[in-house]
Motif scaffolding. Structure first.
Motif, PDB file in Angstrom:
ATOM      1  N   SER A  41     -96.249  31.733  -3.595  1.00  0.00           N
ATOM      2  CA  SER A  41     -96.572  31.605  -2.173  1.00  0.00           C
ATOM      3  C   SER A  41     -97.595  30.500  -1.935  1.00  0.00           C
ATOM      4  N   ARG A  42     -98.514  30.312  -2.859  1.00  0.00           N
ATOM      5  CA  ARG A  42     -99.483  29.224  -2.702  1.00  0.00           C
ATOM      6  C   ARG A  42     -98.769  27.875  -2.594  1.00  0.00           C
ATOM      7  N   ILE A  43     -97.747  27.707  -3.413  1.00  0.00           N
ATOM      8  CA  ILE A  43     -96.985  26.459  -3.375  1.00  0.00           C
ATOM      9  C   ILE A  43     -96.165  26.373  -2.091  1.00  0.00           C
ATOM     10  N   GLY A  44     -95.590  27.498  -1.671  1.00  0.00           N
ATOM     11  CA  GLY A  44     -94.836  27.521  -0.429  1.00  0.00           C
ATOM     12  C   GLY A  44     -95.695  27.153   0.770  1.00  0.00           C
ATOM     13  N   GLU A  45     -96.911  27.661   0.821  1.00  0.00           N
ATOM     14  CA  GLU A  45     -97.807  27.347   1.934  1.00  0.00           C
ATOM     15  C   GLU A  45     -98.140  25.858   1.964  1.00  0.00           C
ATOM     16  N   ASN A  62     -88.861  31.906  -1.356  1.00  0.00           N
ATOM     17  CA  ASN A  62     -87.701  32.684  -1.787  1.00  0.00           C
ATOM     18  C   ASN A  62     -87.846  33.123  -3.233  1.00  0.00           C
ATOM     19  N   VAL A  63     -88.386  32.239  -4.086  1.00  0.00           N
ATOM     20  CA  VAL A  63     -88.672  32.629  -5.466  1.00  0.00           C
ATOM     21  C   VAL A  63     -89.814  33.639  -5.494  1.00  0.00           C
ATOM     22  N   ALA A  64     -90.781  33.482  -4.609  1.00  0.00           N
ATOM     23  CA  ALA A  64     -91.926  34.409  -4.561  1.00  0.00           C
ATOM     24  C   ALA A  64     -91.483  35.838  -4.290  1.00  0.00           C
ATOM     25  N   ARG A  65     -90.451  36.022  -3.457  1.00  0.00           N
ATOM     26  CA  ARG A  65     -89.997  37.389  -3.144  1.00  0.00           C
ATOM     27  C   ARG A  65     -88.985  37.913  -4.162  1.00  0.00           C
ATOM     28  N   TRP A  66     -88.560  37.063  -5.104  1.00  0.00           N
ATOM     29  CA  TRP A  66     -87.509  37.413  -6.075  1.00  0.00           C
ATOM     30  C   TRP A  66     -88.011  38.488  -7.045  1.00  0.00           C
ATOM     31  N   PRO A  67     -87.162  39.429  -7.523  1.00  0.00           N
ATOM     32  CA  PRO A  67     -85.751  39.588  -7.179  1.00  0.00           C
ATOM     33  C   PRO A  67     -85.500  40.378  -5.902  1.00  0.00           C
ATOM     34  N   SER A  68     -86.559  41.033  -5.369  1.00  0.00           N
ATOM     35  CA  SER A  68     -86.377  41.782  -4.129  1.00  0.00           C
ATOM     36  C   SER A  68     -87.683  41.880  -3.383  1.00  0.00           C
ATOM     37  N   GLU A  69     -87.605  41.672  -2.084  1.00  0.00           N
ATOM     38  CA  GLU A  69     -88.760  41.814  -1.208  1.00  0.00           C
ATOM     39  C   GLU A  69     -89.218  43.267  -1.085  1.00  0.00           C
ATOM     40  N   ARG A 103     -94.328  40.035   2.113  1.00  0.00           N
ATOM     41  CA  ARG A 103     -94.955  38.947   2.887  1.00  0.00           C
ATOM     42  C   ARG A 103     -94.311  37.605   2.553  1.00  0.00           C
ATOM     43  N   ALA A 104     -94.021  37.384   1.290  1.00  0.00           N
ATOM     44  CA  ALA A 104     -93.377  36.139   0.889  1.00  0.00           C
ATOM     45  C   ALA A 104     -91.995  36.008   1.528  1.00  0.00           C
ATOM     46  N   TYR A 105     -91.272  37.112   1.612  1.00  0.00           N
ATOM     47  CA  TYR A 105     -89.950  37.078   2.226  1.00  0.00           C
ATOM     48  C   TYR A 105     -90.049  36.715   3.708  1.00  0.00           C
ATOM     49  N   ALA A 106     -91.029  37.284   4.392  1.00  0.00           N
ATOM     50  CA  ALA A 106     -91.221  36.955   5.805  1.00  0.00           C
ATOM     51  C   ALA A 106     -91.494  35.465   5.977  1.00  0.00           C
ATOM     52  N   ARG A 107     -92.299  34.888   5.081  1.00  0.00           N
ATOM     53  CA  ARG A 107     -92.582  33.457   5.147  1.00  0.00           C
ATOM     54  C   ARG A 107     -91.337  32.638   4.797  1.00  0.00           C
ATOM     55  N   ALA A 108     -90.529  33.136   3.870  1.00  0.00           N
ATOM     56  CA  ALA A 108     -89.280  32.441   3.524  1.00  0.00           C
ATOM     57  C   ALA A 108     -88.364  32.351   4.743  1.00  0.00           C
ATOM     58  N   LEU A 109     -88.273  33.446   5.496  1.00  0.00           N
ATOM     59  CA  LEU A 109     -87.430  33.440   6.696  1.00  0.00           C
ATOM     60  C   LEU A 109     -87.965  32.445   7.726  1.00  0.00           C
ATOM     61  N   GLU A 110     -89.293  32.387   7.896  1.00  0.00           N
ATOM     62  CA  GLU A 110     -89.890  31.446   8.841  1.00  0.00           C
ATOM     63  C   GLU A 110     -89.606  30.008   8.424  1.00  0.00           C
ATOM     64  N   ALA A 111     -89.800  29.707   7.145  1.00  0.00           N
ATOM     65  CA  ALA A 111     -89.564  28.352   6.655  1.00  0.00           C
ATOM     66  C   ALA A 111     -88.089  27.978   6.778  1.00  0.00           C
ATOM     67  N   LEU A 131     -77.192  40.614  -5.549  1.00  0.00           N
ATOM     68  CA  LEU A 131     -78.340  41.510  -5.681  1.00  0.00           C
ATOM     69  C   LEU A 131     -79.650  40.809  -5.377  1.00  0.00           C
ATOM     70  N   ASP A 132     -79.867  39.621  -5.930  1.00  0.00           N
ATOM     71  CA  ASP A 132     -81.172  38.980  -5.795  1.00  0.00           C
ATOM     72  C   ASP A 132     -81.138  37.674  -5.020  1.00  0.00           C
ATOM     73  N   SER A 133     -79.950  37.187  -4.628  1.00  0.00           N
ATOM     74  CA  SER A 133     -79.876  36.059  -3.707  1.00  0.00           C
ATOM     75  C   SER A 133     -79.920  36.611  -2.284  1.00  0.00           C
ATOM     76  N   ARG A 134     -79.958  35.733  -1.303  1.00  0.00           N
ATOM     77  CA  ARG A 134     -80.005  36.169   0.095  1.00  0.00           C
ATOM     78  C   ARG A 134     -79.073  35.294   0.933  1.00  0.00           C
ATOM     79  N   LYS A 135     -78.816  35.737   2.138  1.00  0.00           N
ATOM     80  CA  LYS A 135     -77.880  35.026   3.011  1.00  0.00           C
ATOM     81  C   LYS A 135     -78.299  33.583   3.258  1.00  0.00           C
TER      82      LYS A 135
END
Length: 378
Positions: free
Chosen positions: A73-77, A93-100, A108-116, A161-165
């Motif tokens: 997440s630090r890198i994502g930010e 997306n890697v931060a929330r892997w394999p499941s949020e 929290r990482a998944y929420a940021r992935a959706l925003e990005a 299982l661990d990828s997302r839409k």
């Protein structure tokens, strides 16, 4: 059926919290393998900068889920602050892997992935449309991307299982260039899906299909469903239950019977094809809280137990590797030998999804899966 109402998500996250001691790697092994996969553009690090992986792993000092989430997440930010939404999304997306659903930090990482991703999606042409389809008092959140020529044939894509839409729709360019649209939705128990994995959860996909067939920009008579890894199961189910509304089904990664047995699951926990936490990831899609509950839950999903294998179906393409350690190759042959004839591609040297050094993921998609899909949509 179990539902993932928004108000209960944080409760679910805390109750499913696991340490990454499920391995199969030590901390140092995990760091080395993560960097290796990033350098070779392999899942789940495909699309991630190798230097980002090296930086994240340099800052990882624990196998706890939130430590992994924080390192990435630090890198994502940082990417987000620079306006690099593509790499920000990949990092989160890697931060929330394999499941949020495994820890608050991953949620929290998944929420940021959706925003990005929403920021990234706005930069694309043709654009990605975010859909919110009413479903059983909740909603199915999905994406739709269509070519200029309409009404367009459509690929109905489901994540594993661990990828997302988001990953499904981001890989749509090859179809769009061929005049084919892509719909992407999270499979039950993952991402923003409104229900968990259970017998009958395919009703979520049927509802989405109802919606898509009412859209005038879509050629409702030319739709193929494409599953990958676990969602190969859902593609196979839809080939039976939605036979009359589909041109075909890609069952890419075939877990339909033995996969759900306690014996196979316990064997697969030690797979080194999976980066880490295979049991917690699989338990999260059921919502089970103990190993005994998890092992008892799966067998009901078997397509043999559900009496589907001899039923008429839409055309299917079955794809996997003989050496898959995540899903038993026996399931592909079982599905092949029952019911209507299927097209089959098996890599004798391949692991999960048929991938090998000679046949990496991108080559399997571009030379096996996509040509089959386009033939059936024509």
């Amino acid at each position: 059926m179990k539902q993932l109402a928004a108000a209960t998500v944080l409760v679910a996250v805390s109750s499913l919290s696991f340490a990454q001691s499920w391995g199969p790697r030590s901390l140092e092994e995990l760091k080395q393998e993560t960097i290796r996969r990033a350098e070779r553009n392999m899942g789940p690090l495909a699309g991630v900068k190798a230097e980002d992986a090296r930086e994240a792993m340099a800052g990882l000092d624990s196998l706890e889920p939130d430590a992994w989430a924080a390192a990435w997440s630090r890198i994502g930010e940082r990417h987000l602050q620079r306006g690099d939404y593509y790499h920000a999304w990949h990092s989160f997306n890697v931060a929330r892997w394999p499941s949020e659903r495994l820890s608050p930090g991953k949620q929290r990482a998944y929420a940021r992935a959706l925003e990005a991703f929403q920021q990234y999606a706005r930069s694309l042409e043709p654009p990605i449309e975010t859909l919110r389809i009413p479903f059983e008092g909740a909603e199915i959140v999905a994406y739709l991307r269509l070519p200029a020529a309409r009404p367009a044939p459509l690929v109905f894509g489901i994540n594993g299982l661990d990828s997302r839409k988001e990953e499904v729709i981001a890989q749509a360019d090859a179809y769009l260039k061929s005049g084919v649209g892509v719909f992407a939705v999270d499979m039950p128990g993952t991402g923003q899906a409104p229900i968990l994995v259970d017998v009958g959860a395919e009703r979520m996909f049927s509802r989405a299909l109802d919606y898509l067939q009412a859209r005038p920009e879509i050629d409702a008579k030319r739709i193929v469903v494409q599953g990958r890894s676990w969602s190969g199961y859902w593609a196979a189910v839809m080939a039976y239950t939605e036979k009359d509304r589909l041109r075909g089904a890609v069952v890419h990664g075939v877990g339909i019977h033995e996969y759900y047995s306690p014996e196979w699951q316990k064997k697969a926990f030690s797979t080194r094809e999976y980066l880490f936490d295979v049991y917690p990831a699989r338990a999260s899609v059921y919502g089970t809280k103990s190993m005994d509950e998890f092992l008892a839950y799966g067998p009901r999903l078997s397509l043999l137990a559900r009496g589907m294998l001899e039923r008429p179906s839409a055309p299917m393409l079955l794809v996997n590797g003989e050496r898959d350690s995540q899903q038993p190759i026996a399931d592909l042959y079982l599905l092949m030998k029952h019911g209507d004839p299927k097209d089959v591609w098996v890599n004798p040297q391949g692991g999960h999804m048929g991938r090998s050094e000679r046949w990496p993921d991108a080559k399997v998609r571009s030379e096996v899966v996509e040509p089959w899909v386009l033939r059936h949509l024509r």
